[in-house]
Design a protein around this motif. Structure first.
Motif, PDB file in Angstrom:
ATOM      1  N   VAL A   1     -11.897   4.479   7.374  1.00 56.30           N
ATOM      2  CA  VAL A   1     -12.062   3.382   6.579  1.00 56.30           C
ATOM      3  C   VAL A   1     -12.037   3.256   5.266  1.00 56.30           C
ATOM      4  O   VAL A   1     -12.676   4.082   4.674  1.00 56.30           O
ATOM      5  CB  VAL A   1     -13.325   2.428   7.177  1.00 56.30           C
ATOM      6  CG1 VAL A   1     -13.288   1.079   6.528  1.00 56.30           C
ATOM      7  CG2 VAL A   1     -13.052   2.200   8.726  1.00 56.30           C
TER       8      VAL A   1
ATOM      9  N   THR B   1      -8.008   1.611   8.623  1.00 49.47           N
ATOM     10  CA  THR B   1      -8.204   0.388   8.440  1.00 49.47           C
ATOM     11  C   THR B   1      -8.720   0.372   6.671  1.00 49.47           C
ATOM     12  O   THR B   1      -9.252   1.194   6.329  1.00 49.47           O
ATOM     13  CB  THR B   1      -9.169  -0.175   9.354  1.00 49.47           C
ATOM     14  OG1 THR B   1     -10.332   0.423   9.274  1.00 49.47           O
ATOM     15  CG2 THR B   1      -8.721  -0.378  10.757  1.00 49.47           C
TER      16      THR B   1
ATOM     17  N   VAL C   1     -11.539  -2.346   4.116  1.00 47.60           N
ATOM     18  CA  VAL C   1     -12.417  -3.270   4.061  1.00 47.60           C
ATOM     19  C   VAL C   1     -12.650  -3.711   2.609  1.00 47.60           C
ATOM     20  O   VAL C   1     -12.041  -2.852   1.657  1.00 47.60           O
ATOM     21  CB  VAL C   1     -13.868  -3.154   4.528  1.00 47.60           C
ATOM     22  CG1 VAL C   1     -13.865  -2.853   5.981  1.00 47.60           C
ATOM     23  CG2 VAL C   1     -14.451  -1.861   3.925  1.00 47.60           C
TER      24      VAL C   1
ATOM     25  N   GLY D   1     -17.551  -1.526   8.391  1.00 48.13           N
ATOM     26  CA  GLY D   1     -16.143  -1.697   9.137  1.00 48.13           C
ATOM     27  C   GLY D   1     -16.067  -0.753  10.387  1.00 48.13           C
ATOM     28  O   GLY D   1     -15.125  -1.022  11.310  1.00 48.13           O
TER      29      GLY D   1
END
Length: 411
Positions: free
Chosen positions: A50, A83, A85, A101
């Motif tokens: 993340v 991913t 955030v 996240g």
């Protein structure tokens, strides 16, 4: 064992002094953040990553698209491996947002590593030593290096005292702690209005004593442009000199689209206001389409029509930046990197001049190279032909590819 990676990358890097954050600075054919992520993307023990980015960060989507092909393989994978955030105004807030996240994926007892986006030179052996040393520790630990220089305490720009360095260490990253314990420590710090400068400090405030694992001093943090020079030297020594490349390949591309209804045209990934649009299956970006053909040609991979045919509904209205990212992944899979790009736009209108520098910057970011390696020219046909009659717009691209020092001989 498996672990999760958190990477705070929401800082502006004001001391770096560049127009874009330091994590997106070009470094040996990639960007700083790509080098920072590389050891974890290549490690099957890393279950997920993340990245916490600044609000409105336009650089990360380009990097993320380029890394999609490298983000598979973690054990017991649930959801996307890479991913992002939205980060916060302090490092600790960004780390906490990234930990959030992982909610629903990471268990309280899972290990989480936090690594700086501006540390591109983490050695594989240091990562392995951290994981092995900390795995059985009840709290966690961090990479660090003993202070080697004589340390002075200052007062009014003069030496006040010499500090005993025998027990002093410089904290590095990654830092490795249990997911639940780290979340709780950061929550307690923030509730008290305190913002730790690293994760170990948050655990220290709760009475913890994280383990110190000796790491290499080469795991430097990019703070100034001069650090990039040193980082480049480290990476070349570790992976081989790009200057010893024996393969150079040239490719050319050309694309043309007729004008049609609309109020803008896409050029180099930018939306350029115009009195009409273009007739196209995708977004009709002649610059990026020509660039794709040049990249594919140089790498011996055919042409854009073979990879993204206009008979395929998946590409209807598609953003051409996606084409470039996918083509670039194929080029890199052949052990090649972009050395430089020369693009010519042919049209009576719109005028390219006012958009030249933003276009150059956007294409450089898309390719992961310095803007000075991208050249953009524009010309007309002096009123001759369909271009001279303002019936359409065209672009030509020339690309030079070099053998990547990281991949061995090009295939």
């Amino acid at each position: 064992m498996r672990y999760w990676l958190i990477m705070p990358a929401a800082g502006a890097g004001r001391r770096f002094g560049a127009s874009s954050p330091k994590q997106y600075a070009p470094l040996e054919g990639r960007t700083v953040i790509e080098w920072a992520l590389r050891p974890f993307l290549e490690d099957s023990r890393c279950a997920g990553i993340v990245v916490a980015v600044a609000p409105g960060d336009a650089g990360w989507p380009v990097i993320a698209a380029r890394l999609e092909g490298s983000s598979g393989g973690g054990p017991e994978r649930t959801g996307p491996r890479l991913t992002s955030v939205e980060g916060g105004d302090y490092r600790s807030r960004s780390v906490r947002a990234a930990l959030e996240g992982l909610a629903g994926r990471a268990a309280p007892g899972d290990w989480v590593l936090v690594h700086d986006a501006a540390r591109p030179c983490l050695a594989e052996e240091d990562l392995a030593r951290l994981l092995t040393s900390v795995e059985s520790h009840p709290l966690g630990g961090l990479l660090a290096t003993p202070a080697a220089d004589t340390l002075k305490r200052s007062s009014a720009a003069a030496v006040a005292a010499t500090v005993d360095r025998s027990a002093l260490w410089r904290a590095l990253t990654p830092q490795m702690f249990r997911y639940g314990r780290l979340c709780a420590a950061l929550d307690a710090a923030h509730a008290a209005g305190r913002f730790p400068t690293d994760e170990a400090e948050a655990l220290e405030w709760q009475g913890g004593a994280p383990l110190l694992i000796a790491g290499a001093a080469s795991n430097l943090k990019i703070t100034t442009p001069a650090d990039l020079v040193l980082a480049g030297s480290i990476l070349r020594a570790r992976h081989g000199s790009r200057g010893q490349s024996t393969q150079m390949r040239i490719g050319s591309g050309f694309d043309v689209h007729a004008f049609g209804p609309g109020e803008f045209v896409m050029l180099g990934g930018l939306r350029i206001p115009h009195s009409c649009g273009v007739v196209a299956h995708s977004d009709g970006d002649v610059v990026l389409h020509a660039l794709c053909d040049a990249l594919l040609g140089a790498a011996g991979l055919g042409d854009i029509g073979q990879h993204f045919p206009d008979t395929d509904s998946r590409w209807r209205g598609a953003d051409s930046r996606r084409f470039v990212s996918e083509v670039l992944a194929r080029v890199r899979a052949r052990g090649l990197e972009v050395a430089n790009v020369d693009i010519t736009v042919l049209a009576q209108a719109p005028r390219v001049g006012p958009h030249r520098e933003p276009m150059r910057t956007a294409i450089a970011a898309l390719l992961g190279i310095a803007p000075e390696r991208v050249n953009i020219k524009a010309t007309t046909t002096e009123g001759l032909g369909f271009l001279g009659r303002a019936e359409g717009i065209a672009s030509q691209a020339i690309v030079l590819l070099a053998e990547s020092a990281l991949s061995g001989p090009a295939r």
